[in-house]
Design a protein around this motif. Structure first.
Motif, short mmCIF file in Angstrom:
data_model
loop_
_atom_site.label_atom_id
_atom_site.label_comp_id
_atom_site.label_asym_id
_atom_site.label_seq_id
_atom_site.Cartn_x
_atom_site.Cartn_y
_atom_site.Cartn_z
N VAL A 1 -1.40 19.71 -7.21
CA VAL A 1 -0.18 20.45 -7.57
C VAL A 1 0.98 19.49 -7.44
O VAL A 1 1.11 18.78 -6.44
CB VAL A 1 0.05 21.62 -6.59
N LYS A 2 1.82 19.46 -8.47
CA LYS A 2 3.04 18.64 -8.39
C LYS A 2 4.24 19.57 -8.56
O LYS A 2 4.32 20.31 -9.50
CB LYS A 2 3.05 17.58 -9.50
N HIS A 3 5.13 19.51 -7.60
CA HIS A 3 6.29 20.40 -7.64
C HIS A 3 7.42 19.73 -8.40
O HIS A 3 7.87 18.66 -8.04
CB HIS A 3 6.72 20.74 -6.21
N GLU A 4 7.87 20.41 -9.44
CA GLU A 4 8.92 19.84 -10.29
C GLU A 4 10.20 19.54 -9.52
O GLU A 4 10.86 18.55 -9.74
CB GLU A 4 9.26 20.85 -11.40
N PRO B 1 0.79 -1.23 0.00
CA PRO B 1 0.00 0.00 0.00
C PRO B 1 0.83 1.29 0.00
O PRO B 1 2.02 1.28 0.33
CB PRO B 1 -0.75 -0.11 1.33
N GLY B 2 0.14 2.40 -0.30
CA GLY B 2 0.66 3.73 -0.01
C GLY B 2 0.41 4.01 1.46
O GLY B 2 -0.02 3.13 2.21
N ARG B 3 0.64 5.25 1.88
CA ARG B 3 0.48 5.54 3.31
C ARG B 3 -0.07 6.94 3.55
O ARG B 3 0.03 7.82 2.70
CB ARG B 3 1.80 5.39 4.07
N ILE B 4 -0.65 7.09 4.74
CA ILE B 4 -0.91 8.43 5.26
C ILE B 4 0.05 8.63 6.42
O ILE B 4 0.71 7.68 6.87
CB ILE B 4 -2.36 8.60 5.78
N ASN B 5 0.12 9.85 6.91
CA ASN B 5 0.89 10.10 8.13
C ASN B 5 0.09 11.10 8.95
O ASN B 5 -0.18 12.21 8.48
CB ASN B 5 2.26 10.67 7.76
N LEU B 6 -0.34 10.69 10.13
CA LEU B 6 -1.18 11.59 10.93
C LEU B 6 -0.38 12.80 11.39
O LEU B 6 -0.83 13.94 11.33
CB LEU B 6 -1.78 10.86 12.14
N MET C 1 0.45 16.99 4.02
CA MET C 1 0.95 15.66 4.38
C MET C 1 2.07 15.21 3.46
O MET C 1 2.04 15.46 2.26
CB MET C 1 -0.19 14.64 4.29
N GLY C 2 3.07 14.52 4.03
CA GLY C 2 4.16 13.96 3.23
C GLY C 2 5.28 14.96 3.04
O GLY C 2 5.42 15.92 3.81
N GLY C 3 6.05 14.78 1.98
CA GLY C 3 7.21 15.63 1.74
C GLY C 3 6.85 17.08 1.48
O GLY C 3 7.60 17.99 1.80
N GLY C 4 5.67 17.33 0.90
CA GLY C 4 5.22 18.70 0.65
C GLY C 4 5.47 19.15 -0.77
O GLY C 4 5.60 18.32 -1.67
N PHE C 5 5.46 20.47 -0.99
CA PHE C 5 5.63 21.09 -2.32
C PHE C 5 4.49 20.72 -3.26
O PHE C 5 4.66 20.68 -4.48
CB PHE C 5 6.96 20.67 -2.97
N GLY C 6 3.35 20.40 -2.71
CA GLY C 6 2.22 19.95 -3.51
C GLY C 6 1.62 18.73 -2.83
O GLY C 6 1.96 18.42 -1.70
N GLY C 7 0.71 18.06 -3.52
CA GLY C 7 0.08 16.88 -2.94
C GLY C 7 -1.12 17.24 -2.08
O GLY C 7 -1.85 18.18 -2.38
N CYS C 8 -1.31 16.48 -0.99
CA CYS C 8 -2.56 16.53 -0.23
C CYS C 8 -2.46 17.28 1.10
O CYS C 8 -1.38 17.37 1.67
CB CYS C 8 -2.95 15.12 0.19
N LEU D 1 -0.08 9.47 -8.21
CA LEU D 1 1.35 9.81 -8.27
C LEU D 1 1.56 11.26 -7.83
O LEU D 1 0.78 12.14 -8.16
CB LEU D 1 1.88 9.65 -9.69
N GLY D 2 2.60 11.49 -7.05
CA GLY D 2 2.96 12.86 -6.66
C GLY D 2 1.98 13.51 -5.72
O GLY D 2 1.96 14.72 -5.56
N ALA D 3 1.13 12.72 -5.06
CA ALA D 3 0.14 13.30 -4.15
C ALA D 3 0.57 13.21 -2.69
O ALA D 3 -0.18 13.54 -1.78
CB ALA D 3 -1.21 12.62 -4.35
N GLY D 4 1.79 12.74 -2.46
CA GLY D 4 2.30 12.65 -1.09
C GLY D 4 1.79 11.41 -0.36
O GLY D 4 1.82 11.35 0.86
N MET D 5 1.32 10.41 -1.14
CA MET D 5 0.82 9.18 -0.52
C MET D 5 1.76 8.00 -0.78
O MET D 5 1.38 6.85 -0.60
CB MET D 5 -0.59 8.87 -1.05
N SER D 6 2.95 8.30 -1.24
CA SER D 6 4.02 7.31 -1.36
C SER D 6 3.76 6.20 -2.36
O SER D 6 3.88 5.01 -2.04
CB SER D 6 4.34 6.68 0.01
N SER D 7 3.44 6.58 -3.57
CA SER D 7 3.30 5.58 -4.62
C SER D 7 4.63 4.88 -4.85
O SER D 7 4.67 3.67 -5.13
CB SER D 7 2.81 6.22 -5.91
#
Ligand code: GLA
Length: 383
Positions: A211-214, A25-30, A332-339, A119-125
């Motif tokens: 948003v996906k950050h290049e 799976p992908g993941r969330i992070n609370l 959530m996640g690395g940032g620069f876009g996503g969720c 992809l690129g949504a911060g859910m760790s594809s």
């Protein structure tokens, strides 16, 4: 994730053969963002979206890989010089190489895979893809590698074959996920604890800014360098400091004049965020969701103003959540876009989603995507 599609494509592509099928799976992070590579705590969970791959050893030294979603086929060998050019294939190649480095006798195989982690949504594809192949190759080639090392295979793939110096959180969550539980991981000792997560009267929902950050990976690596620079400055006074995990605000202030203003801000965020994870776990055990939510907003503030990994779209979504009285919300996640991840009271849910969609569209000319989250199991063999 659709096992039928994967099987049908595999059969079609590889002349009627069938193999074994694996999923991760992908993941969330609370809470606990950018803390993993600082030796701190994270609090992720696996989700009901991920990757499925069918695999069958082919008796050669070649991997024949088919990406069902991209309709792209790539063939590569298993030696270092054989790295494929297609970016998706680098993940599979990297996992093969990292398994081989750990003594696993990986041979050639045929494979087809598909996924439903955006992809690129911060859910760790990417972690879902790495964990799927690490778990599968370990099983098919009798690797005898334990689950932590499988997570590290995925992480090392990012470092050595993708160029992202990530921490262990995503791969850990993907491999160790358990339905209905979030997992608090101490990223230094690797001790972990499952926390049943079923907040009565609340929903967890992801709002994808699309948003996906290049430059996400280079900016990510830069954040990590800032943290390391502050650790290096602190080590002169406090030789025991290994990570920002070992630092409190008093110590951090001692090196304020010695590090750049930017690096100081990054470290300040991390020191506070590590504590927030512990606070959220305590609050959860008491069923105190108001505190959980408050800490999520604090994290957003820190990620936006100090760590600077948010963007106008994500800040906007966070503001809407606040205005609507959503209990907790943050990037959530690395940032620069996503969720953003949002903890929403049941009775507020419809209004919040409608508001988020409409105001986002009015401001940015497109709709965000909405994902309800079900906390699910980690890496496994399906058939
Ligand atoms: C990405 C990385 C993780 C972690 C998060 C931020 O998802 O892969 O290791 O650092 O960003 O918390």
């Amino acid at each position: 994730m659709d096992i039928e599609t994967v099987r049908n494509r595999f059969i079609k592509h590889f002349d009627g053969q069938t193999g074994s099928v694996y999923a991760s799976p992908g993941r969330i992070n609370l809470i606990g963002e950018h803390t993993d590579y600082n030796g701190g705590f994270v609090f992720p969970g696996a989700i009901d979206k991920g990757m499925i791959a069918e695999i069958k050893p082919n008796g050669t030294k070649k991997v024949l890989a088919y990406s069902i979603d991209l309709k792209d086929f790539v063939e590569f060998g298993l030696e270092e010089k054989d790295a494929p050019k297609a970016s998706w294939a680098k993940y599979i190649f990297g996992v093969c190489r990292e398994m081989i480095k750990r003594g696993v006798k990986v041979e050639g195989f045929n494979t087809a895979f598909s996924g439903d982690v955006p992809l690129g949504a911060g859910m760790s594809s990417s972690a879902a893809l790495e964990s799927t192949y690490a778990f599968a190759l370990n099983d098919l080639f009798n690797g005898n590698i334990d689950k932590f090392e499988l997570a590290k295979v995925g992480q090392a793939t990012e470092h050595n074959y993708v160029g992202v110096n990530c921490g262990i959180m995503d791969q850990f969550a993907s491999v160790f996920g358990k339905a209905g539980s979030l997992i608090r991981l101490d990223c230094r000792s690797l001790e972990y604890k499952y926390f049943p997560f079923n907040p009565k009267g609340y929903k967890l929902v992801l709002v994808d800014s699309v948003v996906k950050h290049e430059l996400a990976s280079s900016a990510y690596n830069k954040r990590r360098q800032s943290c390391e620079a502050v650790v290096a400055a602190l080590q002169k006074k406090h030789p025991h400091v290994e990570f920002l995990r070992d630092v409190d605000m008093k110590m951090l202030n001692e090196v304020k004049g010695e590090v750049s203003e930017e690096d100081f801000m990054r470290a300040e965020y991390v020191v506070e965020e590590i504590q927030r994870v512990l606070d959220v776990c305590d609050a959860l055990e008491k069923g105190d969701y108001e505190t959980v939510g408050k800490k999520m907003y604090e994290t957003h503030e820190g990620l936006s103003k100090l760590y600077e990994v948010s963007c106008v779209e994500l800040d906007f979504l966070n503001d809407i959540a606040k205005k609507d009285g959503v209990t907790g919300s943050r990037v959530m996640g690395g940032g620069f876009g996503g969720c953003t991840i949002n903890l929403v009271k049941d009775e507020l849910y419809d209004k919040f989603i409608a508001d988020a969609k409409e105001s986002y569209n009015t401001k940015f000319g497109r709709y965000p995507k909405i994902y309800d989250v079900v906390v699910s199991d980690g890496s496994r063999k399906l058939i």
